[in-house]
Motif scaffolding. Structure first.
Motif, short mmCIF file in Angstrom:
data_model
loop_
_atom_site.label_atom_id
_atom_site.label_comp_id
_atom_site.label_asym_id
_atom_site.label_seq_id
_atom_site.Cartn_x
_atom_site.Cartn_y
_atom_site.Cartn_z
N PRO A 6 2.70 -7.60 -7.34
CA PRO A 6 2.56 -6.15 -7.52
C PRO A 6 3.90 -5.47 -7.86
O PRO A 6 3.93 -4.52 -8.66
CB PRO A 6 2.02 -5.66 -6.18
N ILE A 7 4.98 -5.96 -7.28
CA ILE A 7 6.30 -5.37 -7.55
C ILE A 7 6.75 -5.74 -8.96
O ILE A 7 7.28 -4.91 -9.70
CB ILE A 7 7.32 -5.81 -6.49
N VAL A 11 7.53 -3.03 -12.08
CA VAL A 11 8.74 -3.03 -12.94
C VAL A 11 8.35 -3.18 -14.41
O VAL A 11 8.82 -2.43 -15.26
CB VAL A 11 9.71 -4.14 -12.50
N GLU A 12 7.48 -4.14 -14.71
CA GLU A 12 7.08 -4.38 -16.10
C GLU A 12 6.39 -3.16 -16.71
O GLU A 12 6.67 -2.80 -17.86
CB GLU A 12 6.16 -5.60 -16.19
N ALA A 13 5.50 -2.52 -15.96
CA ALA A 13 4.80 -1.34 -16.47
C ALA A 13 5.77 -0.19 -16.71
O ALA A 13 5.69 0.51 -17.73
CB ALA A 13 3.70 -0.91 -15.50
N THR A 14 6.72 -0.01 -15.79
CA THR A 14 7.74 1.02 -15.97
C THR A 14 8.52 0.76 -17.24
O THR A 14 8.68 1.65 -18.09
CB THR A 14 8.69 1.08 -14.76
N ASN A 15 9.02 -0.46 -17.40
CA ASN A 15 9.86 -0.78 -18.54
C ASN A 15 9.11 -0.69 -19.87
O ASN A 15 9.71 -0.39 -20.90
CB ASN A 15 10.49 -2.16 -18.37
N ALA A 16 7.79 -0.93 -19.84
CA ALA A 16 6.97 -0.84 -21.05
C ALA A 16 6.52 0.60 -21.32
O ALA A 16 5.94 0.88 -22.37
CB ALA A 16 5.76 -1.75 -20.92
N GLY A 17 6.75 1.51 -20.37
CA GLY A 17 6.29 2.88 -20.52
C GLY A 17 4.77 2.99 -20.44
O GLY A 17 4.18 3.91 -21.01
N PHE A 22 1.10 1.13 -14.75
CA PHE A 22 1.93 1.52 -13.61
C PHE A 22 1.06 2.03 -12.47
O PHE A 22 1.18 1.58 -11.33
CB PHE A 22 2.94 2.59 -14.04
N LEU A 23 0.16 2.95 -12.75
CA LEU A 23 -0.69 3.52 -11.70
C LEU A 23 -1.61 2.47 -11.11
O LEU A 23 -1.92 2.52 -9.91
CB LEU A 23 -1.49 4.70 -12.25
N ASP A 24 -2.01 1.49 -11.90
CA ASP A 24 -2.88 0.42 -11.40
C ASP A 24 -2.17 -0.50 -10.41
O ASP A 24 -2.83 -1.30 -9.75
CB ASP A 24 -3.44 -0.41 -12.56
N THR A 25 -0.86 -0.40 -10.28
CA THR A 25 -0.16 -1.21 -9.29
C THR A 25 -0.30 -0.63 -7.88
O THR A 25 0.04 -1.30 -6.90
CB THR A 25 1.34 -1.40 -9.61
N PHE A 26 -0.79 0.61 -7.76
CA PHE A 26 -0.90 1.30 -6.48
C PHE A 26 -2.34 1.36 -5.98
O PHE A 26 -3.28 1.43 -6.77
CB PHE A 26 -0.38 2.74 -6.61
N THR A 27 -2.49 1.39 -4.66
CA THR A 27 -3.81 1.63 -4.06
C THR A 27 -4.19 3.09 -4.29
O THR A 27 -3.34 3.94 -4.61
CB THR A 27 -3.79 1.35 -2.54
N GLU A 28 -5.45 3.40 -4.09
CA GLU A 28 -5.94 4.78 -4.26
C GLU A 28 -5.26 5.75 -3.29
O GLU A 28 -5.03 6.90 -3.64
CB GLU A 28 -7.46 4.85 -4.08
N LYS A 29 -4.95 5.29 -2.09
CA LYS A 29 -4.37 6.16 -1.05
C LYS A 29 -2.88 5.89 -0.86
O LYS A 29 -2.33 6.13 0.21
CB LYS A 29 -5.11 5.97 0.26
N MET A 89 14.44 0.13 -2.65
CA MET A 89 13.01 0.42 -2.62
C MET A 89 12.38 -0.50 -1.59
O MET A 89 12.62 -1.70 -1.61
CB MET A 89 12.36 0.20 -3.98
N ALA A 90 11.57 0.08 -0.71
CA ALA A 90 10.85 -0.69 0.30
C ALA A 90 9.35 -0.60 0.00
O ALA A 90 8.77 0.48 0.01
CB ALA A 90 11.15 -0.16 1.70
N PHE A 91 8.77 -1.75 -0.32
CA PHE A 91 7.37 -1.83 -0.72
C PHE A 91 6.53 -2.43 0.41
O PHE A 91 6.88 -3.48 0.95
CB PHE A 91 7.21 -2.77 -1.92
N THR A 92 5.42 -1.77 0.73
CA THR A 92 4.41 -2.35 1.60
C THR A 92 3.20 -2.61 0.71
O THR A 92 2.74 -1.71 0.00
CB THR A 92 4.03 -1.39 2.74
N LEU A 93 2.71 -3.84 0.75
CA LEU A 93 1.63 -4.25 -0.13
C LEU A 93 0.31 -4.30 0.62
O LEU A 93 0.27 -4.53 1.83
CB LEU A 93 1.93 -5.62 -0.74
#
Length: 104
Positions: A6-7, A11-17, A22-29, A89-93
């Protein structure tokens, strides 16, 4: 340590614009905190993305990542038309998505 998927996708989605990816890397909440500015849910993450990430053509590079107590701590180098430099950056998955991201 290998960067968790997920991390890596964040990064890849950010760099590709690619905002949708990018949004699909996050949960709904999802929760995102950027130096005390808090954003809740995917709508909040989308606002942050526009003002501080893809919206300012950020390019990210993972310098180092380590896992401690279920949280992935990443040192990230950032360039673009916003913040430039390194930060933490601290990520909780939650499965294959990001449930929480705290930037400091």
């Amino acid at each position: 340590m290998t960067t968790p998927d997920p991390i890596r996708r964040f990064v890849e989605a950010t760099n590709a614009g690619d905002t949708e990816a990018f949004l699909d890397t996050f949960t709904e909440k999802a929760f995102l905190s950027d130096w005390g500015r808090d954003f809740h849910g995917r709508d909040g993450v989308a606002r942050w993305n526009q003002s501080d990430n893809i919206g300012v053509q950020s390019n990210l590079r993972i310098v180092h990542v380590a896992e401690r107590d279920g949280v992935y701590h990443a040192r990230v180098a950032v360039t673009g038309n916003g913040f430039n430099g390194e930060g933490d950056m601290a990520f909780t998955l939650d499965g294959d998505r990001i449930a929480s991201l705290v930037i400091s």
